[in-house]
Every structure is written in structure tokens, then in C-alpha cells.
Design a protein around this motif. Structure first.
Motif, PDB file in Angstrom:
ATOM      1  N   VAL A 137      28.282 -19.120 -16.163  1.00  0.00           N
ATOM      2  CA  VAL A 137      26.959 -18.640 -16.583  1.00  0.00           C
ATOM      3  C   VAL A 137      26.283 -17.754 -15.551  1.00  0.00           C
ATOM      4  O   VAL A 137      25.172 -17.292 -15.792  1.00  0.00           O
ATOM      5  CB  VAL A 137      26.033 -19.831 -16.917  1.00  0.00           C
ATOM      6  CG1 VAL A 137      26.697 -20.774 -17.903  1.00  0.00           C
ATOM      7  CG2 VAL A 137      25.627 -20.600 -15.646  1.00  0.00           C
ATOM      8  N   ILE A 138      26.921 -17.512 -14.407  1.00  0.00           N
ATOM      9  CA  ILE A 138      26.228 -16.786 -13.339  1.00  0.00           C
ATOM     10  C   ILE A 138      25.830 -15.384 -13.791  1.00  0.00           C
ATOM     11  O   ILE A 138      24.745 -14.886 -13.440  1.00  0.00           O
ATOM     12  CB  ILE A 138      27.113 -16.744 -12.066  1.00  0.00           C
ATOM     13  CG1 ILE A 138      26.267 -16.429 -10.834  1.00  0.00           C
ATOM     14  CG2 ILE A 138      28.261 -15.768 -12.224  1.00  0.00           C
ATOM     15  CD1 ILE A 138      25.366 -17.543 -10.426  1.00  0.00           C
ATOM     16  N   THR A 139      26.657 -14.726 -14.610  1.00  0.00           N
ATOM     17  CA  THR A 139      26.312 -13.394 -15.106  1.00  0.00           C
ATOM     18  C   THR A 139      25.116 -13.455 -16.046  1.00  0.00           C
ATOM     19  O   THR A 139      24.226 -12.597 -15.994  1.00  0.00           O
ATOM     20  CB  THR A 139      27.519 -12.771 -15.830  1.00  0.00           C
ATOM     21  OG1 THR A 139      28.629 -12.738 -14.941  1.00  0.00           O
ATOM     22  CG2 THR A 139      27.206 -11.363 -16.291  1.00  0.00           C
ATOM     23  N   SER A 140      25.074 -14.468 -16.899  1.00  0.00           N
ATOM     24  CA  SER A 140      23.952 -14.621 -17.818  1.00  0.00           C
ATOM     25  C   SER A 140      22.660 -14.908 -17.063  1.00  0.00           C
ATOM     26  O   SER A 140      21.587 -14.405 -17.438  1.00  0.00           O
ATOM     27  CB  SER A 140      24.237 -15.750 -18.813  1.00  0.00           C
ATOM     28  OG  SER A 140      25.382 -15.469 -19.594  1.00  0.00           O
ATOM     29  N   ILE A 141      22.751 -15.696 -16.006  1.00  0.00           N
ATOM     30  CA  ILE A 141      21.557 -15.996 -15.207  1.00  0.00           C
ATOM     31  C   ILE A 141      21.060 -14.738 -14.508  1.00  0.00           C
ATOM     32  O   ILE A 141      19.840 -14.495 -14.424  1.00  0.00           O
ATOM     33  CB  ILE A 141      21.876 -17.117 -14.197  1.00  0.00           C
ATOM     34  CG1 ILE A 141      22.099 -18.437 -14.928  1.00  0.00           C
ATOM     35  CG2 ILE A 141      20.764 -17.265 -13.171  1.00  0.00           C
ATOM     36  CD1 ILE A 141      22.508 -19.568 -14.019  1.00  0.00           C
ATOM     37  N   GLU A 142      21.980 -13.933 -13.997  1.00  0.00           N
ATOM     38  CA  GLU A 142      21.583 -12.669 -13.374  1.00  0.00           C
ATOM     39  C   GLU A 142      20.809 -11.791 -14.370  1.00  0.00           C
ATOM     40  O   GLU A 142      19.764 -11.223 -14.022  1.00  0.00           O
ATOM     41  CB  GLU A 142      22.814 -11.911 -12.881  1.00  0.00           C
ATOM     42  CG  GLU A 142      23.478 -12.506 -11.660  1.00  0.00           C
ATOM     43  CD  GLU A 142      24.708 -11.735 -11.233  1.00  0.00           C
ATOM     44  OE1 GLU A 142      25.355 -12.134 -10.254  1.00  0.00           O
ATOM     45  OE2 GLU A 142      25.029 -10.720 -11.893  1.00  0.00           O
ATOM     46  N   ARG A 143      21.316 -11.705 -15.579  1.00  0.00           N
ATOM     47  CA  ARG A 143      20.679 -10.853 -16.589  1.00  0.00           C
ATOM     48  C   ARG A 143      19.344 -11.444 -17.034  1.00  0.00           C
ATOM     49  O   ARG A 143      18.367 -10.719 -17.236  1.00  0.00           O
ATOM     50  CB  ARG A 143      21.636 -10.693 -17.775  1.00  0.00           C
ATOM     51  CG  ARG A 143      21.189  -9.697 -18.828  1.00  0.00           C
ATOM     52  CD  ARG A 143      22.261  -9.560 -19.892  1.00  0.00           C
ATOM     53  NE  ARG A 143      23.535  -9.144 -19.309  1.00  0.00           N
ATOM     54  CZ  ARG A 143      24.693  -9.727 -19.553  1.00  0.00           C
ATOM     55  NH1 ARG A 143      24.741 -10.763 -20.362  1.00  0.00           N
ATOM     56  NH2 ARG A 143      25.805  -9.288 -18.996  1.00  0.00           N
ATOM     57  N   ARG A 144      19.283 -12.753 -17.195  1.00  0.00           N
ATOM     58  CA  ARG A 144      18.067 -13.397 -17.714  1.00  0.00           C
ATOM     59  C   ARG A 144      16.938 -13.395 -16.701  1.00  0.00           C
ATOM     60  O   ARG A 144      15.759 -13.228 -17.064  1.00  0.00           O
ATOM     61  CB  ARG A 144      18.404 -14.853 -18.108  1.00  0.00           C
ATOM     62  CG  ARG A 144      17.203 -15.673 -18.585  1.00  0.00           C
ATOM     63  CD  ARG A 144      16.681 -15.131 -19.885  1.00  0.00           C
ATOM     64  NE  ARG A 144      15.560 -15.914 -20.383  1.00  0.00           N
ATOM     65  CZ  ARG A 144      14.288 -15.707 -20.054  1.00  0.00           C
ATOM     66  NH1 ARG A 144      13.979 -14.728 -19.201  1.00  0.00           N
ATOM     67  NH2 ARG A 144      13.328 -16.456 -20.566  1.00  0.00           N
ATOM     68  N   PHE A 145      17.269 -13.555 -15.420  1.00  0.00           N
ATOM     69  CA  PHE A 145      16.227 -13.696 -14.397  1.00  0.00           C
ATOM     70  C   PHE A 145      16.199 -12.526 -13.420  1.00  0.00           C
ATOM     71  O   PHE A 145      15.656 -12.651 -12.314  1.00  0.00           O
ATOM     72  CB  PHE A 145      16.413 -15.021 -13.645  1.00  0.00           C
ATOM     73  CG  PHE A 145      16.221 -16.228 -14.512  1.00  0.00           C
ATOM     74  CD1 PHE A 145      14.956 -16.747 -14.732  1.00  0.00           C
ATOM     75  CD2 PHE A 145      17.308 -16.834 -15.133  1.00  0.00           C
ATOM     76  CE1 PHE A 145      14.772 -17.855 -15.537  1.00  0.00           C
ATOM     77  CE2 PHE A 145      17.137 -17.937 -15.945  1.00  0.00           C
ATOM     78  CZ  PHE A 145      15.866 -18.452 -16.155  1.00  0.00           C
ATOM     79  N   SER A 231      11.582  -8.357 -10.553  1.00  0.00           N
ATOM     80  CA  SER A 231      10.482  -8.915 -11.321  1.00  0.00           C
ATOM     81  C   SER A 231      10.132 -10.297 -10.802  1.00  0.00           C
ATOM     82  O   SER A 231      10.814 -10.866  -9.952  1.00  0.00           O
ATOM     83  CB  SER A 231      10.878  -8.987 -12.797  1.00  0.00           C
ATOM     84  OG  SER A 231      11.875  -9.976 -12.978  1.00  0.00           O
ATOM     85  N   SER A 232       9.067 -10.843 -11.372  1.00  0.00           N
ATOM     86  CA  SER A 232       8.635 -12.166 -10.936  1.00  0.00           C
ATOM     87  C   SER A 232       9.651 -13.236 -11.307  1.00  0.00           C
ATOM     88  O   SER A 232       9.663 -14.311 -10.709  1.00  0.00           O
ATOM     89  CB  SER A 232       7.276 -12.492 -11.569  1.00  0.00           C
ATOM     90  OG  SER A 232       7.373 -12.451 -12.989  1.00  0.00           O
ATOM     91  N   LEU A 233      10.513 -12.950 -12.295  1.00  0.00           N
ATOM     92  CA  LEU A 233      11.511 -13.939 -12.698  1.00  0.00           C
ATOM     93  C   LEU A 233      12.526 -14.203 -11.593  1.00  0.00           C
ATOM     94  O   LEU A 233      13.139 -15.271 -11.558  1.00  0.00           O
ATOM     95  CB  LEU A 233      12.236 -13.471 -13.957  1.00  0.00           C
ATOM     96  CG  LEU A 233      11.444 -13.490 -15.270  1.00  0.00           C
ATOM     97  CD1 LEU A 233      12.284 -12.910 -16.395  1.00  0.00           C
ATOM     98  CD2 LEU A 233      11.020 -14.913 -15.615  1.00  0.00           C
ATOM     99  N   SER A 234      12.725 -13.238 -10.704  1.00  0.00           N
ATOM    100  CA  SER A 234      13.739 -13.414  -9.664  1.00  0.00           C
ATOM    101  C   SER A 234      13.384 -14.544  -8.700  1.00  0.00           C
ATOM    102  O   SER A 234      14.258 -15.050  -7.996  1.00  0.00           O
ATOM    103  CB  SER A 234      13.935 -12.110  -8.888  1.00  0.00           C
ATOM    104  OG  SER A 234      12.750 -11.756  -8.210  1.00  0.00           O
ATOM    105  N   SER A 235      12.113 -14.934  -8.662  1.00  0.00           N
ATOM    106  CA  SER A 235      11.728 -16.028  -7.767  1.00  0.00           C
ATOM    107  C   SER A 235      12.308 -17.367  -8.225  1.00  0.00           C
ATOM    108  O   SER A 235      12.329 -18.332  -7.454  1.00  0.00           O
ATOM    109  CB  SER A 235      10.200 -16.129  -7.674  1.00  0.00           C
ATOM    110  OG  SER A 235       9.642 -16.360  -8.956  1.00  0.00           O
ATOM    111  N   TYR A 236      12.791 -17.432  -9.464  1.00  0.00           N
ATOM    112  CA  TYR A 236      13.412 -18.670  -9.938  1.00  0.00           C
ATOM    113  C   TYR A 236      14.743 -18.934  -9.242  1.00  0.00           C
ATOM    114  O   TYR A 236      15.319 -20.014  -9.414  1.00  0.00           O
ATOM    115  CB  TYR A 236      13.632 -18.606 -11.450  1.00  0.00           C
ATOM    116  CG  TYR A 236      12.406 -19.006 -12.248  1.00  0.00           C
ATOM    117  CD1 TYR A 236      12.110 -20.345 -12.479  1.00  0.00           C
ATOM    118  CD2 TYR A 236      11.547 -18.046 -12.756  1.00  0.00           C
ATOM    119  CE1 TYR A 236      10.988 -20.717 -13.200  1.00  0.00           C
ATOM    120  CE2 TYR A 236      10.419 -18.405 -13.483  1.00  0.00           C
ATOM    121  CZ  TYR A 236      10.145 -19.740 -13.701  1.00  0.00           C
ATOM    122  OH  TYR A 236       9.032 -20.104 -14.407  1.00  0.00           O
TER     123      TYR A 236
END
Length: 734
Positions: A137-145, A231-236
Motif C-alpha cells: 500500500v505504500i504507493t497508495s499512501i503516497e498518492r493519498r497523502f 500539502s497539509s496531508l503530508s504531515s500524517y
């Protein structure tokens, strides 16, 4: 029948009262060391490695004993198990349960097989979560966040960082403490880490993406917002790092204390098989993680919401979080029975007494310090414990050999799917599934077979190191298969010119007369395969002007592609999404030898672990495994993917362009990739072979008189390092 009350010591039992079968009375001086009927055929007792005599009396867990002195008929009427009770030195309860709650039905699981089952479940969940779900899922997490590659790399490395931080503390104090409690709490912490890892899905806004209706074709709207700022999502990413940190903390006791707990509670000959089963479950876990995680990624992340893009689209984000919720809940449930196990299993004291020491003998005799029952119970003994291990050359070189093997395993598990994807022109999901099918029989079978061979041939420590050396040399020879490679599929502007001629000087040129008016962007990478058998960077770069949907399979078909030559008729052809299928004739040979490399690499893992356990003293086994894991992770697990990745990146032909910044690699040069993989594999395999050779020649086993024939030795049959049984006069002198 009078039964003894015994107390466990490092060197065996201290008996306060002897058993009295209908056996000839022992000679004066022997009464204090005779325990029931003898297991030898020349007398009523057999000396052990520590000078204490052992009983051959039958017990519930040893039906193979054959006592020389036969009990009277009256004694035969009373079952042996009714009169025996194991009492440890500290007087702890050996029943399975939680506090005072020890129901009788739970005692059916209070065996070594019961422990093995629950530890296998825990290792399976750990492998499925950390080595399966995370990589899937690491690719999906990169895209999502909105994460960059180095940020996702930090998330993956947080597991190893946590393990390295905790290993010394856990292995030292846990090794001298209540191991099942350490294991149970560790599995619980690991479950909390999985639940925390899934938390960002529920605390962020819904994932939004635009329709792909006409985007990507020639003349379509090619404008993409370029936002290099995170974006702010990257802080997750910090939440993900904390979840991985908890994964690392929780898994630390599993592969140190779990291994030693199994080793202490079974016969020495059976220990490699138990450990092999345990590690086989850990290897099957990632395979299940790849398959189950891939299945979840075909479900849209916002369950129940309709979307007009397909999973093949680069904007698709699958339901990456479902697997972590399930694994977290399962880990919390598995921790409960593990917490209920006693510090020692009933009957395990006998195996401690019967154990034949194979610890490396130091010239100054300092290894004898570890035999002190009070050694290792306080922090002040920690430096001395470390010093004893550092003075053990066999242990040091086994650790270094393990680090080289771990480097290869970590590198191949990370980039193995990418190698298959490039060589055979597969999609990422196809390559991951293909690699999973390759690793399950080779990795799992090799792990179990390694433990089986140690048990089958009754190998001692030096014989085990020979087996490791044989496996390493075999995989070293098989790794030369990487001289062979599959040719790259032709790709316009990358491996050849649009007219089919070679690229001048190897320089990329994605623009040609056929697509010059399309205004194609290099940020949009969506490869298509033309009817002429040539791949194109995107439908736009192929000059396609119209897109339709195939009613038979629902896949898109691009038409009026000006760059695609239809059957050499110089009229526009069509193209389909995805890479062109490779027809490499060398695929079976490559896969066969890759299977051999993986098989022999994993075949040496359990023997190497068993040799590590046997070349150190009993009281240092948990701590030795902890130190070994630190060495393996710091020198192998952490830098392995980095070393392999940096070498493979040298073979990149086409890099991603993210707003003028270099991203990941899209296309690799297959010949260069095989060459660099061969170089990396040879370097680490040669080093591993050298370390095993040095460990073998520096190993100094105990002298035969310090480890006389015990029940273990008698079981070992024709072992290559079987100890010689002492004569009767020597037995009388004890």
C-alpha cells in the motif's frame, strides 16, 4: 511412591529426596544423585554434561525412555504422572492461565505445540502487516497523502529503527524474565500500531479526484496543477511513522524471546524444527499480505462511493486501510493466550538438564561466568555480557554472515518485483503477485527444510556451520544467472526513435512530428501499447485523438493514433492502455535460477540461527539473539534496500518529472539492471561465504569430557560431531 521436590539451577536439578524403584541400592555417595531408573544399559544412572545424573524414568512427555530397572507390579498399577509435580526454584505456578484463573481446559494448550501455534499466528500477522501490507500500500499512501518517496522511505525504516532501539533492553531483561509476558505485551503493542496506522483514513477528508473522460488524448485538456509544496496531508507521515515504530517495538520480543522460549521448552534435536515452523509462518505472512492487500486495493478507498475511474488509473487509491484494521484486531486477540503461558512449560526442566553445552570455549575461560545462576539479572552485568559475546569469534562472524544474507533478502524483497516488472514487461500488481508465488515455495520451503535437515542429520554446531556454508556456495553459483536478461520492449522516444531507428547518443526524445501539435506533458505517464508492437509514453505521445470502451472487457481503446503505424500501411493505428506483452524466451530459465537463489538463501537461515543459539551459553541466548538482530538490521536490513536501490537506479532510462524535479524511475535498461544485480549479489554472497568459513575454523567446541553422552547425545545417532560416552569408571568418579 515417594516423589522428589526439585529446584532448577543453571547446572541441573538439586534433589532433596531420591526416587526408590525396585532397583539395586546405589553405592555410598550415589544416593544424592540418582533419580529413578537409569537410562543407560550399564548401570542405573547416566551422567550429564554438568556432572549430574539423569533419570530415564518414563514421563508424560518422554515415552521413549527405557528404564533398566523394572518397577514392581504394584508400582506399575499407579500411573507415573499422578505422583509427579514440577516445582521450579522460585516456586512459580506452571499452569496456563491469567493470575488465579487457570481452568483445566486451558492446560490442553500448555504444551510446546500450543506455544508454537500462537507464536506462529503472531509471526504470521507481523509478516503480513510489516512486510506485506506496508509494501503493497505504500504507493497508495503516497498518492493519498501527497508524500514523496523519501518520506515513505522514512515510514518503512521506522520499523527497523524501533527494533534497534529496543533490542538490547528487551533481549537482556526479557531473556532473564517472564518471556511469555514480554511476548504477549509485544504482540498487543504491535496490534495497537496497526490500528494507529489505519487511523488517518478516518481523520481526513474524503479523497477527491477528477474524471479521466478526455484527459490524456491528443488535443485534450493537458493542463495539470503543479504544486511542488507539500500539502497539509503530508504531515500524517508522522502518524504512519509512529505506527511503524509501535510495530517495531512489538515485534522485537517475537524473534528473540520467542525463539529462545521455544528452544528452552523442547528437546535440543527438535528445536530447529520448531524454529523452522515458526519462521516459515513469518515468511508466509508477507505472501498473504501481498495477495490480500492487493485484493483490498481493488476496492476504492471511500467505500460505497461511486467513481468513474478504474484501478489501473494512476489516480486510483484503493482501500489500503482495511488490512491494518483486521491485522490489529487479530493481534490484540492473539496476545491474550500468549500472556497466559507460564515462565516455563511443565516438563521443560528435564530438557535443561539434558542439554549438551556446545558453547564456544574462550581461552581465558571467561565463558564460565555465564553459568552463574545470578549472572545477567542486574544492569551491572550488561557490559560483561556484551564483552563475553564480543570475545566469541564464532558468534561475531555468524552475525556478520547473517547481515550479508539479510542485505540480499531485504534488497530482493524490495526490488524483486521491480526486477520482474522490468524484465518481463509486467504491471506492478502482476509483478508483485508473480514474486509472491515465487517466494512462498522457495522462501517458506527453504526455511522449513533448513530446520528439518539439522534435525534429520543430528548436526552439532560445526556441522550446522558446514551446512550454512554449503547453502551459501550453492546460491553463489546460482546467482550467475543474472548474466542473462530479457531485452527491453521497444518504446518510442526512449529505447528507439519514433521511426524505429536507434536514438542518437542514447538521448531521450519524446516529441516527434506525429505528436508535435498535441501539447503533451511529460508529467502524465500512462503507457499504451500500439498495434505496431511499440510502447508509447502516453496516448497523447502516441498521437491518439479518440477513446472508446471495448464492450467485451470494458477496457479503453485509443483510436486515430498518428504515431502508430497500422500494419506498415502508413495509416493511423490504435493503442490499448498498459505495457506491451513480452515474449522473452529466457523467462523460464531466469525464474528457475531465481527460485534456486531464494531457496538456498532461506535454507541457511534456520541453521545459522541454530548455530548462534548453540555457540553461546544458555543464559546468554536471548541477549545473543538481540545483539545479532541489531547487527543484522544495522548492517543488513536497513542499508540493504538502499544499496540495491542505488545500484538499480544507475540502470534507469526514463525518470519521472515532477514540476521540474526528478521523481521515480519509469523505465529501466534491462541489461544494466541484471548486471548491477549480479554485482551486488556476488559481493554479498562472497562476503557471506568468507564469514561462514572463518566462523567454522574459529569455532572451539567444549572438550568431550565436559559434555558427556546424555539422552541428547544418544538421540543424535551418527552425528558428525557426536560426543563420546564416558566409561563406567569415569562415571564412578563424579
Amino acid at each position: 511412591m515417594a516423589m522428589p521436590q526439585n529446584s532448577t539451577r543453571e547446572n541441573g536439578f538439586c534433589f532433596t529426596q531420591p526416587l526408590d524403584f525396585s532397583c539395586p541400592s546405589p553405592r555410598p555417595g550415589e544416593a544424592g544423585r540418582t533419580f529413578g531408573a537409569a537410562s543407560g544399559r550399564d548401570g542405573c544412572s547416566t551422567p550429564l554434561s554438568n556432572g549430574i545424573t539423569s533419570s530415564g524414568a518414563p514421563s508424560p512427555s518422554d515415552s521413549c525412555a527405557e528404564p533398566l530397572c523394572t518397577p514392581t507390579p504394584a508400582e506399575e498399577e499407579t500411573p507415573f504422572e499422578e505422583g509427579i509435580k514440577y516445582v521450579s526454584a522460585e516456586g512459580e505456578e506452571l499452569a496456563c492461565g491469567w493470575g488465579g484463573f487457570t481452568p483445566g481446559c486451558l492446560q490442553l494448550c500448555n504444551t510446546s505445540k500450543g506455544v508454537l501455534f500462537f507464536l506462529c499466528m503472531a509471526s504470521f500477522l507481523q509478516g503480513m502487516t510489516v512486510n506485506g501490507f506496508i509494501n503493497t500500500v505504500i504507493t497508495s499512501i503516497e498518492r493519498r497523502f501527497d508524500l514523496r518517496s523519501y518520506q515513505s522511505g522514512l515510514i518503512a525504516s521506522s520499523y527497523d529503527i524501533a527494533a534497534c532501539v529496543c533490542l538490547t533492553f528487551v533481549s537482556y531483561f526479557g531473556g532473564n524474565g517472564h518471556k511469555p509476558r514480554w511476548l504477549g505485551w509485544g504482540v498487543l503493542v504491535m496490534g495497537l500500531g496497526s490500528l494507529l496506522f489505519a487511523l488517518p483514513h478516518f481523520t481526513t477528508r474524503q479523497y477527491e479526484t477528477r474524471s479521466e473522460a478526455e484527459v490524456g488524448v491528443c488535443g485534450g485538456n493537458q493542463s495539470l496543477p503543479c504544486s511542488p509544496a507539500a500539502s497539509s496531508l503530508s504531515s500524517y507521515r508522522f502518524v504512519f511513522m509512529l505506527g511503524q515504530f509501535l510495530h517495531g517495538m512489538g515485534a522485537t520480543p517475537l524473534y528473540t524471546l520467542g525463539v529462545t522460549y521455544l528452544d528452552e521448552n523442547v528437546k535440543t534435536n527438535y528445536s530447529p524444527v520448531y524454529i523452522a515452523v515458526f519462521y516459515t509462518a513469518a515468511i508466509l505472512g508477507p505472501a498473504a499480505g501481498y495477495l490480500v492487500g492487493g485484493m483490498f486495493l481493488n476496492i476504492y478507498t471511500e467505500i460505497g462511493r461511486e467513481i468513474d475511474i478504474a484501478p489501473e488509473n494512476t489516480l486510483w487509491v484503493g482501500a489500503w486501510w482495511i488490512g491494518f484494521l483486521g491485522a490489529g484486531a487479530a493481534s490484540l486477540l492473539i496476545s491474550i493466550p500468549i500472556l497466559g503461558y507460564p515462565q516455563r512449560l511443565p516438563g521443560s526442566q528435564r530438557y535443561i538438564v539434558m542439554r549438551v553445552s556446545e558453547a564456544h570455549q574462550l581461552k581465558d575461560g571467561s565463558h564460565k561466568k555465564a553459568s552463574d545462576p545470578d549472572f545477567g539479572k542486574t544492569v551491572k552485568d550488561l557490559p560483561r555480557s556484551v564483552l563475553l559475546l564480543l570475545k566469541n569469534p564464532t558468534f561475531i562472524f555468524l552475525c556478520l554472515a547473517g547481515a550479508t544474507e539479510a542485505t540480499l533478502i531485504a534488497g530482493m524483497s524490495t526490488f524483486g518485483p521491480k526486477f520482474l516488472e522490468s524484465q518481463f514487461s509486467l504491471s506492478a500488481s502482476e509483478a508483485a503477485t508473480f514474486f509472491g508465488y515465487l517466494v512462498v515455495p522457495a522462501g517458506g520451503g527453504g526455511t522449513f527444510l533448513g530446520g528439518f535437515l539439522v534435525n534429520k542429520f543430528k548436526l552439532r554446531c560445526s556441522g550446522i556451520i558446514k551446512l550454512c556454508l554449503l547453502c551459501t556456495v550453492s546460491s553463489l553459483l546460482a546467482i550467475f544467472i543474472f548474466f542473462i536478461h530479457c531485452p527491453n520492449m521497444p518504446m518510442a522516444g526512449v529505447t528507439q526513435m519514433y521511426n524505429g531507428s536507434a536514438l542518437p547518443g542514447g538521448h531521450l526524445n519524446l516529441t516527434a512530428a506525429c505528436n508535435a501539435q498535441c501539447g503533451c506533458l511529460q508529467e502524465t505517464y500512462s503507457p499504451v501499447c500500439g498495434t505496431d508492437g511499440v510502447m508509447y509514453y502516453s496516448p497523447c505521445h502516441a498521437g491518439c485523438k479518440r477513446v472508446t470502451e471495448n464492450p467485451r472487457n470494458g477496457k479503453k481503446v485509443y483510436h486515430e493514433c498518428s504515431c502508430v503505424d497500422k500494419a506498415l500501411l502508413h495509416i493511423p493505428g490504435s493503442a490499448e492502455p498498459g505495457k506491451c506483452t513480452s515474449s522473452c524466451a529466457k523467462r523460464p530459465l531466469l525464474l528457475c535460477f531465481m527460485f534456486v537463489v531464494i531457496l538456498f538463501t532461506f535454507l541457511s537461515s534456520i541453521p545459522a540461527l541454530t548455530a548462534t543459539l548453540r555457540c553461546v551459553s544458555d543464559r546468554q541466548r536471548s541477549f545473543a539473539l538481540g545483539i545479532q538482530w541489531i547487527v543484522v538490521r544495522t548492517l543488513g536490513g536497513i542499508p540493504g534496500p538502499i544499496a540495491f536501490g542505488s545500484m538499480i537506479d544507475r540502470s534507469c532510462l526514463l525518470w519521472q518529472d515532477q514540476c521540474g524535479e526528478q521523481g521515480s524511475c519509469y523505465v529501466y535498461h534491462n541489461s544494466a539492471m541484471s548486471r548491477y544485480t549480479l554485482v551486488a549479489g556476488l559481493v554479498y554472497k562472497v562476503l557471506g561465504t568468507a564469514f561462514f568459513v572463518v566462523a567454522f575454523f574459529l569455532y572451539k567446541p567444549p572438550p568431550p569430557e565436559s559434555a558427556p553422552g546424555s539422552s541428547d547425545a544418544s538421540e543424535n545417532g551418527t552425528s558428525d560431531l557426536q560426543e563420546h560416552k564416558p566409561s563406567l569408571p569415569a562415571e564412578e568418579d563424579i
